[in-house]
Motif scaffolding. Structure first.
Motif, PDB file in Angstrom:
ATOM      1  N   ARG A 101      31.278  45.735  34.121  1.00 41.01           N
ATOM      2  CA  ARG A 101      31.708  44.032  34.844  1.00 41.01           C
ATOM      3  C   ARG A 101      31.907  43.764  33.759  1.00 41.01           C
ATOM      4  N   PHE A 102      32.927  41.895  33.874  1.00 37.42           N
ATOM      5  CA  PHE A 102      32.523  41.226  32.540  1.00 37.42           C
ATOM      6  C   PHE A 102      31.824  40.871  31.441  1.00 37.42           C
ATOM      7  N   ALA A 103      32.007  41.064  30.231  1.00 38.49           N
ATOM      8  CA  ALA A 103      30.764  40.502  29.623  1.00 38.49           C
ATOM      9  C   ALA A 103      30.335  39.009  29.603  1.00 38.49           C
ATOM     10  N   GLY A 104      31.366  38.470  30.390  1.00 34.82           N
ATOM     11  CA  GLY A 104      31.356  37.040  31.006  1.00 34.82           C
ATOM     12  C   GLY A 104      31.588  36.764  32.004  1.00 34.82           C
ATOM     13  N   ASP A 105      32.031  35.280  32.545  1.00 31.94           N
ATOM     14  CA  ASP A 105      32.208  35.128  33.462  1.00 31.94           C
ATOM     15  C   ASP A 105      33.151  34.966  34.611  1.00 31.94           C
ATOM     16  N   SER A 117      39.189  37.433  26.638  1.00 26.26           N
ATOM     17  CA  SER A 117      38.329  38.481  26.062  1.00 26.26           C
ATOM     18  C   SER A 117      38.228  38.628  27.436  1.00 26.26           C
ATOM     19  N   ASP A 118      37.794  38.766  28.438  1.00 25.14           N
ATOM     20  CA  ASP A 118      37.062  39.273  29.722  1.00 25.14           C
ATOM     21  C   ASP A 118      38.807  39.776  30.242  1.00 25.14           C
ATOM     22  N   TRP A 119      39.028  39.417  30.628  1.00 25.22           N
ATOM     23  CA  TRP A 119      40.513  40.472  30.854  1.00 25.22           C
ATOM     24  C   TRP A 119      40.360  42.078  29.975  1.00 25.22           C
ATOM     25  N   ARG A 123      48.133  36.631  34.456  1.00 23.87           N
ATOM     26  CA  ARG A 123      49.666  37.024  33.833  1.00 23.87           C
ATOM     27  C   ARG A 123      50.313  36.399  32.795  1.00 23.87           C
ATOM     28  N   GLN A 124      49.890  35.258  32.291  1.00 26.75           N
ATOM     29  CA  GLN A 124      50.505  34.739  30.836  1.00 26.75           C
ATOM     30  C   GLN A 124      50.379  35.766  29.710  1.00 26.75           C
ATOM     31  N   PHE A 125      49.745  36.454  30.100  1.00 24.23           N
ATOM     32  CA  PHE A 125      48.797  37.451  29.123  1.00 24.23           C
ATOM     33  C   PHE A 125      49.339  39.052  29.202  1.00 24.23           C
ATOM     34  N   TRP A 154      39.050  42.923  40.711  1.00 27.36           N
ATOM     35  CA  TRP A 154      38.746  41.295  40.187  1.00 27.36           C
ATOM     36  C   TRP A 154      37.244  40.895  41.157  1.00 27.36           C
ATOM     37  N   THR A 155      37.072  41.492  41.730  1.00 31.93           N
ATOM     38  CA  THR A 155      36.378  42.066  42.735  1.00 31.93           C
ATOM     39  C   THR A 155      35.289  42.378  42.110  1.00 31.93           C
ATOM     40  N   ILE A 156      35.077  43.013  41.570  1.00 31.61           N
ATOM     41  CA  ILE A 156      33.609  44.349  40.946  1.00 31.61           C
ATOM     42  C   ILE A 156      34.192  44.142  39.988  1.00 31.61           C
ATOM     43  N   ALA A 157      35.311  43.353  39.181  1.00 29.07           N
ATOM     44  CA  ALA A 157      34.610  43.133  37.706  1.00 29.07           C
ATOM     45  C   ALA A 157      33.618  42.057  37.453  1.00 29.07           C
ATOM     46  N   GLY A 158      33.390  40.837  38.534  1.00 29.25           N
ATOM     47  CA  GLY A 158      32.934  39.463  39.067  1.00 29.25           C
ATOM     48  C   GLY A 158      32.024  39.918  39.080  1.00 29.25           C
TER      49      GLY A 158
END
Length: 328
Positions: A258-262, A267-269, A4-6, A226-230
């Motif tokens: 899906r996220f490229a990272g964790d 960058s993932d968001w 949310r800061q981003f 975010w659960t799916i993205a993870g």
């Protein structure tokens, strides 16, 4: 940097009818309770319309009610929030394009009058870790004044999730916050993001937060997107941890991404935001997720629209989807 800061008349007549009226009032109350039990409301996280609230608070609330939203989840910081969070927000707001948050300069009495005039309820207040740890009394007082049950942490700060041991310590911290919340007559909940889902030595950190926290005092709010993205299945978490999830953030996704990272960094968001869409416009089994959620203890469903090509289209679309499922 955190995400949310981003990111940019009948009742009064019965009461006055004497002994017979009292009996009728009690019968009416039972009927109303049964009706409410069969009527499933849906709501919205006000972060979705943060800019609109700043420019026209009353008009935006009226618009949401007109679309059919019946519950609101507010976001901080609030005037009583920990000074560190208020200072952090002042810096963050410069990049968001708006600075309003919390009660937008209004008192709880003013909010109650406005919300009740539109048939709206406030079950949950999103807040920050500092405020949960140092301002629980003030936070709970505000929650009570608005009729809210949950005080909810929307994200775990980055410095509390660098290692698996950090998550173990976070579970202990959540238990302490949960006990403090209970002493103040409210419930503490944690809203998951995409981080904590990728296994560390074969164990998912989010599983640790769920299994190592006290189910009597620590509750959870599942975010479908975010659960799916993870890389996880919302229905799996809801089923395996039946009763732990009391709220859900509803978001749909175009495609299967899906996220490229964790999922722990900006960058993932950023890479995931373009795939976000409103309910029914994407590929997720939103009806299936909602059905499982209802049968595993979820009490509140909040639409959250972090971004949209056309916000009004998105808000209307999600409301129409929920109404089609029988939510009012």
């Amino acid at each position: 940097m955190e995400r949310r800061q981003f990111m940019a008349g009948t009742g009064a007549a019965l009461i006055g009818a004497g002994v017979g009226g009292t009996a009728l009032a009690k019968a009416g109350a039972k009927t109303l309770a049964k009706t409410r039990a069969k009527t499933h409301a849906f709501g919205i996280q006000l972060w979705s319309v943060a800019k609109q609230l700043e420019s026209d608070f009353d008009g935006t609330i009226a618009m949401l009610a007109g679309l059919g939203y019946r519950e609101l989840e507010m976001f901080g910081p609030y005037s009583f929030s920990d000074p560190r969070q208020i200072a952090s927000w002042q810096v963050t707001a410069k990049s968001l394009g708006f600075s309003g948050s919390g009660f937008y300069g209004r008192s709880t009495a003013q909010l109650n009058k406005l919300f009740r005039s539109h048939g709206l309820r406030v079950p949950s207040l999103h807040t920050d870790l500092f405020t949960l740890q140092t301002r629980m009394g003030e936070l709970a007082a505000a929650a009570h004044a608005l009729g809210a049950t949950y005080v909810t942490l929307p994200s775990l700060p980055a410095d509390h999730r660098q290692t698996f041991d950090d998550y173990k310590r976070a579970a202990d911290m959540f238990n302490a916050i949960g006990r403090d919340a209970a002493r103040h007559g409210v419930r503490f909940a944690y809203h998951n993001h995409g981080y904590g889902i990728v296994p560390v030595n074969g164990v998912r950190p989010l599983d640790t937060l769920l299994s190592a926290t006290d189910p009597k005092s620590v509750f959870f709010e599942l975010d479908t997107y975010w659960t799916i993205a993870g890389g996880a299945d919302p229905k799996d978490f809801l089923t395996r941890y039946k009763g732990r999830y009391r709220m859900v953030h509803l978001k749909d996704m175009r495609g299967n991404h899906r996220f490229a990272g964790d999922g722990g960094g900006a960058s993932d968001w950023i890479a995931m935001f373009p795939h976000l869409t409103y309910l029914g416009d994407g590929s997720l089994d939103m009806k299936g997720i909602i059905d499982v959620a209802r049968h595993t203890g979820v009490e509140h469903f909040f639409v959250e629209q972090d971004r949209a090509d056309d916000l009004m289209v998105a808000l209307k679309g999600s409301a129409a989807f929920m109404q089609k499922l029988g939510y009012r």
